[in-house]
Design a protein around this motif. Structure first.
Motif, mmCIF file in Angstrom:
data_model
loop_
_atom_site.group_PDB
_atom_site.id
_atom_site.type_symbol
_atom_site.label_atom_id
_atom_site.label_comp_id
_atom_site.label_asym_id
_atom_site.label_seq_id
_atom_site.Cartn_x
_atom_site.Cartn_y
_atom_site.Cartn_z
ATOM 1 N N LYS A 94 0.839 -1.211 0.000
ATOM 2 C CA LYS A 94 0.000 0.000 0.000
ATOM 3 C C LYS A 94 0.872 1.260 0.000
ATOM 4 C CE LYS A 94 -3.723 2.031 2.664
ATOM 5 N NZ LYS A 94 -4.739 1.807 3.686
ATOM 6 N N ALA A 95 1.945 1.239 0.800
ATOM 7 C CA ALA A 95 2.818 2.426 0.895
ATOM 8 C C ALA A 95 3.509 2.686 -0.440
ATOM 9 C CB ALA A 95 3.840 2.235 2.012
ATOM 10 N N ILE A 254 13.075 3.770 -7.958
ATOM 11 C CA ILE A 254 13.166 2.568 -7.114
ATOM 12 C C ILE A 254 14.138 2.809 -5.957
ATOM 13 C CG2 ILE A 254 14.009 0.173 -7.180
ATOM 14 C CD1 ILE A 254 12.601 0.211 -10.057
ATOM 15 N N ARG A 255 15.248 3.483 -6.244
ATOM 16 C CA ARG A 255 16.219 3.801 -5.175
ATOM 17 C C ARG A 255 15.579 4.755 -4.164
ATOM 18 N NH1 ARG A 255 20.183 4.948 -8.408
ATOM 19 N NH2 ARG A 255 19.714 7.159 -8.437
ATOM 20 N N GLY A 256 14.858 5.738 -4.691
ATOM 21 C CA GLY A 256 14.215 6.727 -3.816
ATOM 22 C C GLY A 256 13.179 6.089 -2.896
ATOM 23 N N MET A 257 12.370 5.191 -3.442
ATOM 24 C CA MET A 257 11.342 4.517 -2.621
ATOM 25 C C MET A 257 12.009 3.656 -1.550
ATOM 26 S SD MET A 257 8.380 5.596 -3.491
ATOM 27 C CE MET A 257 7.123 4.452 -2.900
ATOM 28 N N ALA A 258 13.097 2.982 -1.892
ATOM 29 C CA ALA A 258 13.810 2.146 -0.906
ATOM 30 C C ALA A 258 14.378 3.029 0.203
ATOM 31 C CB ALA A 258 14.915 1.347 -1.593
ATOM 32 N N GLU A 260 13.270 5.782 1.217
ATOM 33 C CA GLU A 260 12.194 6.336 2.039
ATOM 34 C C GLU A 260 11.448 5.264 2.835
ATOM 35 O OE1 GLU A 260 9.721 9.143 0.035
ATOM 36 O OE2 GLU A 260 11.433 10.242 -0.764
ATOM 37 N N GLY A 261 11.933 4.036 2.781
ATOM 38 C CA GLY A 261 11.349 2.973 3.599
ATOM 39 C C GLY A 261 10.116 2.335 3.001
ATOM 40 N N ALA A 262 9.867 2.554 1.707
ATOM 41 C CA ALA A 262 8.720 1.911 1.045
ATOM 42 C C ALA A 262 9.200 1.264 -0.246
ATOM 43 C CB ALA A 262 7.625 2.929 0.770
#
Ligand code: AMP
Ligand code: GLY
Length: 424
Positions: A94-95, A254-258, A260-262
């Protein structure tokens, strides 16, 4: 292995077809499915708006893999819910799905990570939005923040239209839901590209690029639809541009989402506008595109199930996908009146003859099987999909197959891939 697919459109028919071809798959269940899917999979009813209903179905079926087609179940957290119960599911949490489910989240994310996108303002009141409208060049774009099934984007030619759109979004008269916030955006010009990748949360493996045709009318005229047709060719994106987009847009996301913990696992669909100042992100989708998937999967030579499992298991760095060289197209046949109101329940003929045209797959989008007869059941009814060595060949096959199919009021665009044909 048993695979459950959630959804009922042309995308899900193509997914079911590709999954069924995997030597590892022994059973395909689709919920709720449609009249075409029912010919290759067991269809069971489910309410895609109800997390409880979907979870109950998955617990009863105990599939070894669940593939989530549409955005709504993802935004409700179906992948989180299945994983908590020890069920393997392909799609973002969901996140992570917020990249699609909230346009303001996506815009702020793109800005934080310096990924190119249109200039924008996020507004929480109509008064604030009216002020922002005054500082954008025309035309400008007004967007609902949340999911709106393609109806939440308004391209406004003048400020009066923009103010009316903003008011309609905030008072609920436009979409039937009262928006809490909206996005105002600079209008971008160029060619649109659908750049889809598989992601395991760490790395991205691109799928064949595609170009959708969103408008109902030939020459890209008339209202927006869910997508009237798609083509995919080797030269849609030059290798240098493909590498640039992969690195600076998909991998950066993808790097940014990782970070940011999602972490994002699933299909990251980057909707791009190829502008004079380079590719810009128009939107993200957190799922396979429809009808992109139909054209992409008929070109895919690799085992889809293997690839999706590699994404779930974080093994995409060791995965290379193989594609049929050449081209594929998917031409959507819709009901008269779509994207406005339309009739359903109209009998279809010629489907068997169409499916006999070499290289053609007829994917059903809105159909149902009533007393042994396939009838129309939606706005987009069929996605007639063909692969061939050349774009011209794929188009000839798709249109030949369409010539065999009849239902009252059948409509399809005869100019799919017109941009690519003009460049030749
Ligand atoms: P979206 O739901 O964000 O994909 O938007 C639907 C369609 O609206 C896109 O596929 C574009 O054709 C168009 N669109 C969205 N944003 C823009 C923009 N900033 N400039 C021009 N067209 C846009
Ligand atoms: N073809 C556009 C979409 O899937 O959103």
């Amino acid at each position: 292995m048993k695979v459950l697919i959630l959804g009922s459109g042309g995308r899900e028919h193509a997914l079911a077809w590709a999954v069924a071809r995997s030597p590892r798959v022994t059973e395909v269940v689709c919920a709720p499915g449609n009249g075409g899917i029912a010919q290759i999979a067991r269809c069971v009813p489910v309410d895609l708006k109800s997390l409880d209903a979907m979870v109950a179905l998955a617990e009863a079926e105990r599939p070894e893999l669940t593939i989530v087609g549409p955005e709504l179940p993802l935004s409700l957290g179906i992948v989180d819910a299945l994983q908590e119960r020890g069920l393997r599911a392909f799609g973002p949490t969901k996140a992570a799905a917020m990249l699609e489910s909230s346009k303001s989240f996506a815009k702020r994310f793109l800005e934080r990570h310096h990924i190119p996108t249109a200039k924008y303002a996020i507004c929480t009141t109509a008064a604030e939005a009216e002020k922002a409208i005054g500082v954008f060049h025309l035309p400008l774009v007004v967007k609902a923040d949340g999911l709106a099934a393609g109806k939440g984007v308004l391209i406004c030619q003048n400020r009066t239209e923009a103010v009316d759109s903003v008011r309609g979004l905030f008072d609920g008269s436009l979409l039937g839901v009262v928006e809490q916030q909206i996005v105002i955006e600079e209008f971008l010009e160029g060619e649109e590209i659908s750049f889809l990748c598989l992601s395991d949360g760490k790395c991205a493996v691109p799928l064949a690029a595609a170009q959708d045709h969103k408008r109902i009318g030939e020459g890209d005229t008339g209202p927006n639809t869910g997508g009237m047709g798609v083509y995919s060719t080797d030269d849609l994106l030059e290798p240098g541009m493909r590498e640039w987009v992969l690195k600076h847009i998909a991998e950066a996301t993808i790097r940014g989402m990782a970070e940011e913990g999602a972490p994002f696992t699933g299909v990251l669909y980057c909707g791009l506008m190829m502008t004079a100042r380079g590719p810009q992100v128009l939107e993200f989708n957190a799922r396979f595109g429809d009808p992109e998937t139909q054209a992409i999967l008929v070109r895919m030579e690799s085992d889809l199930v293997e690839a999706l499992e590699a994404a779930i298991d974080g093994r995409l760095d060791q995965t290379e996908l193989r594609w049929k060289p050449g081209a594929a197209v998917c031409v959507v046949a819709s009901s008269a009146g779509y994207p406005g109101s339309y009739k359903t329940g109209l009998p279809m003929t010629g489907l068997d003859a169409a499916a006999k045209v070499p290289g053609v797959q007829v994917f059903h989008a809105g159909s149902s099987l009533v007393e042994g007869q396939i009838v129309t059941a939606g706005g987009r009814v069929l996605g007639v999909t063909a692969a061939d060595d050349s774009l011209e060949g794929a188009l000839a096959r798709a249109y030949q197959a369409l010539g065999e199919i009849h239902f009252d009021g059948i409509y399809f665009r005869r100019d799919i891939a017109h941009r690519a044909l003009k460049k030749k």
